[in-house]
Design an enzyme around this catalytic site. Structure first.
Site, mmCIF file in Angstrom:
data_model
loop_
_atom_site.group_PDB
_atom_site.id
_atom_site.type_symbol
_atom_site.label_atom_id
_atom_site.label_comp_id
_atom_site.label_asym_id
_atom_site.label_seq_id
_atom_site.Cartn_x
_atom_site.Cartn_y
_atom_site.Cartn_z
ATOM 1 N N ASP A 199 -1.802 6.541 6.056
ATOM 2 C CA ASP A 199 -1.532 4.911 6.257
ATOM 3 C C ASP A 199 -2.711 4.117 7.725
ATOM 4 O O ASP A 199 -3.251 5.874 8.846
ATOM 5 C CB ASP A 199 -0.203 4.621 6.664
ATOM 6 N N ARG A 245 6.429 -8.110 1.705
ATOM 7 C CA ARG A 245 7.559 -7.797 2.503
ATOM 8 C C ARG A 245 8.138 -9.329 3.245
ATOM 9 O O ARG A 245 9.289 -8.962 3.346
ATOM 10 C CB ARG A 245 7.113 -7.828 3.970
ATOM 11 N N LYS A 304 0.706 -1.687 0.343
ATOM 12 C CA LYS A 304 0.103 0.156 -0.147
ATOM 13 C C LYS A 304 0.893 1.550 0.009
ATOM 14 O O LYS A 304 0.855 2.058 -0.381
ATOM 15 C CB LYS A 304 -1.136 0.425 1.355
ATOM 16 N N THR A 305 2.125 1.201 0.668
ATOM 17 C CA THR A 305 3.035 2.481 1.097
ATOM 18 C C THR A 305 3.206 2.778 -0.354
ATOM 19 O O THR A 305 3.085 3.803 -0.955
ATOM 20 C CB THR A 305 3.463 2.386 2.004
ATOM 21 N N THR A 325 -5.709 -1.303 7.200
ATOM 22 C CA THR A 325 -5.878 -3.217 6.792
ATOM 23 C C THR A 325 -7.658 -3.873 7.383
ATOM 24 O O THR A 325 -7.780 -4.977 7.613
ATOM 25 C CB THR A 325 -4.938 -4.022 8.381
HETATM 26 N N1 LIG Z 1 4.011 -5.641 -6.416
HETATM 27 C C1 LIG Z 1 4.563 -5.258 -5.599
HETATM 28 N N2 LIG Z 1 6.128 -6.129 -6.200
HETATM 29 C C2 LIG Z 1 7.432 -5.621 -5.829
HETATM 30 N N3 LIG Z 1 7.516 -5.505 -4.157
HETATM 31 C C3 LIG Z 1 6.857 -5.076 -3.538
HETATM 32 C C4 LIG Z 1 5.052 -5.111 -4.329
HETATM 33 N N4 LIG Z 1 4.161 -4.243 -2.879
HETATM 34 C C5 LIG Z 1 5.161 -5.016 -2.416
HETATM 35 N N5 LIG Z 1 6.452 -4.223 -2.431
HETATM 36 C C6 LIG Z 1 7.719 -4.444 -1.227
HETATM 37 O O1 LIG Z 1 7.186 -5.461 0.278
HETATM 38 C C7 LIG Z 1 7.225 -4.328 1.062
HETATM 39 C C8 LIG Z 1 6.382 -4.052 1.649
HETATM 40 O O2 LIG Z 1 5.280 -2.626 0.849
HETATM 41 P P1 LIG Z 1 4.930 -1.727 1.380
HETATM 42 O O3 LIG Z 1 5.783 -1.443 2.932
HETATM 43 O O4 LIG Z 1 4.374 -0.643 0.414
HETATM 44 O O5 LIG Z 1 3.809 -2.938 2.175
HETATM 45 P P2 LIG Z 1 2.116 -1.761 3.009
HETATM 46 O O6 LIG Z 1 1.279 -2.771 2.480
HETATM 47 O O7 LIG Z 1 2.595 -0.685 3.160
HETATM 48 O O8 LIG Z 1 2.110 -2.224 4.620
HETATM 49 P P3 LIG Z 1 1.819 -1.647 5.700
HETATM 50 O O9 LIG Z 1 0.298 -1.655 6.575
HETATM 51 O O10 LIG Z 1 2.693 -2.591 7.476
HETATM 52 O O11 LIG Z 1 2.172 -0.368 5.506
HETATM 53 C C9 LIG Z 1 8.151 -2.819 -0.065
HETATM 54 O O12 LIG Z 1 9.570 -3.052 0.981
HETATM 55 C C10 LIG Z 1 8.194 -3.435 -1.357
HETATM 56 O O13 LIG Z 1 8.644 -3.056 -1.813
#
Ligand SMILES: Nc1ncnc2c1ncn2[C@@H]1O[C@H](COP(=O)(O)OP(=O)(O)OP(=O)(O)O)[C@@H](O)[C@H]1O
Length: 356
Positions: A121, A229, A76-77, A170
């Site tokens: 977030d 992740r 998401k981030t 979430t």
């Molecule tokens: N579709 C994707 N392709 C490649 N790498 C990804 C992808 N999605 C996530 N990642 C990698 O996974 C890691 C976590 O992603 P991210 O921080 O965006 O998750 P999030 O959903 O925002 O988590 P949170 O809810 O804990 O903030 C990052 O290092 C990101 O580079």
């Protein structure tokens, strides 16, 4: 590893936990895809978002507000940063728990530049007054700042530049409908398929300058619980093992050996997950058994079992929550290589509760 002093169970320091720890945060910045083409998987979300952003760019307008929902670590981030990059706009990052007062939000909103992306977030954890201020900001690009208290208080309207709010949660179900309705585009992020995680792992290995065989990547992907992740984190631990115990190159054997050291099994279960399953099968014949009893049996808090171990076991179809208690599924018996008591009684002669 200590499971006991976890106030937020999701924050437990687990290799297979999906919440980011300090080390993740440092490495994640380097591994984040920078544009939609680099973003792996989530095909529908990517296609839809691409249309939203292209259309806004063609109109020379600010993109509509976007709501992203899905489990931690699914990207998401990363997507919010991609939205800003694709719109050639700056991004400001904050979170619901950081905005406890409407004034906190007013300060952020009033300092936004035109077209800026505001990433919020955990938007479901914002305070009520801040949430109400956000309604007006999203719809009319205006906030009322209250000056003074009691009967003498006055509302001073403040115009805001157009901006794009990207909310992440979430728990989409916890968002009040008036807030949800103000997003022009809502996307639900799904867990990733193993083949998509393999691509994530190959890409990250490349960026980290680590050699990896296709079956080594497949081995790590299969244990990553559908979450990029976790895939990236397991890759880093396997890389350590390959460096210390071999020539640094990751093969399937190296991945298997490394993940055995870290107690992450072939399906991505860790020590706690397996302890819960083993207690359920070996001590309680597969259930039903109450949560408290199960927690005592594995020496953990009720909340830890319920919120840390169970969601993945349920998702994997290994455990079911029923009104009479926790029950193991046939897949759980198979995963631990045990035979359910019913099957024994039927006289298939395939072993006993404690192994075939
Ligand atoms: N579709 C994707 N392709 C490649 N790498 C990804 C992808 N999605 C996530 N990642 C990698 O996974 C890691 C976590 O992603 P991210 O921080 O965006 O998750 P999030 O959903 O925002 O988590 P949170 O809810 O804990 O903030 C990052 O290092 C990101 O580079």
């Amino acid at each position: 590893m200590n499971w006991d002093d976890t106030t937020d169970p999701e924050a437990a320091e687990r290799l297979v936990g999906s919440v980011a720890d300090g080390e993740d945060q440092a490495v994640e910045a380097a591994l984040r895809p920078k544009d939609l083409d680099e973003f792996i998987g989530q095909e529908k979300v990517r296609e839809q978002l691409d249309l939203v952003l292209r259309a806004a760019r063609a109109r020379g307008a600010t993109a509509d507000h976007v709501l992203l929902s899905g489990a931690p670590g699914l990207g998401k981030t990363t997507l919010s940063m991609i939205i800003a990059a694709e719109m050639d706009a700056p991004i400001r990052i904050t979170s619901g728990p950081a905005i406890q007062h409407a004034g906190d939000l007013a300060a952020i909103l009033s300092s936004l530049q035109e077209g800026e992306v505001l990433f919020l977030d955990e938007i479901h954890r914002m305070s009520r007054p801040a949430e109400e201020m956000l309604y007006m900001a999203m719809e009319d690009f205006r906030v009322d700042v209250i000056v003074g208290k009691g009967p003498g208080a006055t509302a001073i309207p403040l115009e805001l530049p157009p901006f794009t709010l990207v909310g992440a949660t979430t728990r989409a179900g916890l968002l009040p409908p008036p807030l949800r309705d103000r997003f022009g585009f809502t996307a639900h992020m799904e867990f990733y398929e193993p083949t998509e995680l393999e691509r994530v792992i190959h890409r990250s290995a490349n960026l980290l300058d680590v050699g990896i065989e296709a079956d080594g990547a497949a081995e790590i992907a299969g244990r990553s619980r559908g979450t990029p992740r976790i895939a990236n984190r397991l890759l880093r631990r396997v890389r350590d093992y390959a460096q210390v115990k071999a020539d640094g190159h990751i093969t399937r054997e190296i991945a298997e050996a490394a993940l055995a050291v870290y107690e992450v099994d072939a399906r991505g279960l860790d020590r706690l997950d397996r302890a819960v399953l083993e207690a359920l099968l070996k001590l309680f014949g597969g259930g039903p058994v109450g949560l408290s009893t199960l927690a005592v049996a594995v020496g953990e808090e009720r909340e830890t079992v319920e919120e840390v171990a169970e969601p993945f076991l349920v998702r994997e179809g290994l455990l079911a929550r029923t009104p009479r208690g926790r029950v193991a599924t046939p897949a759980a018996w198979a995963h631990l290589g045990l035979v359910p008591p019913g099957a024994r009684a039927a006289g298939n002669g395939q072993g006993d509760l404690f192994g075939v």
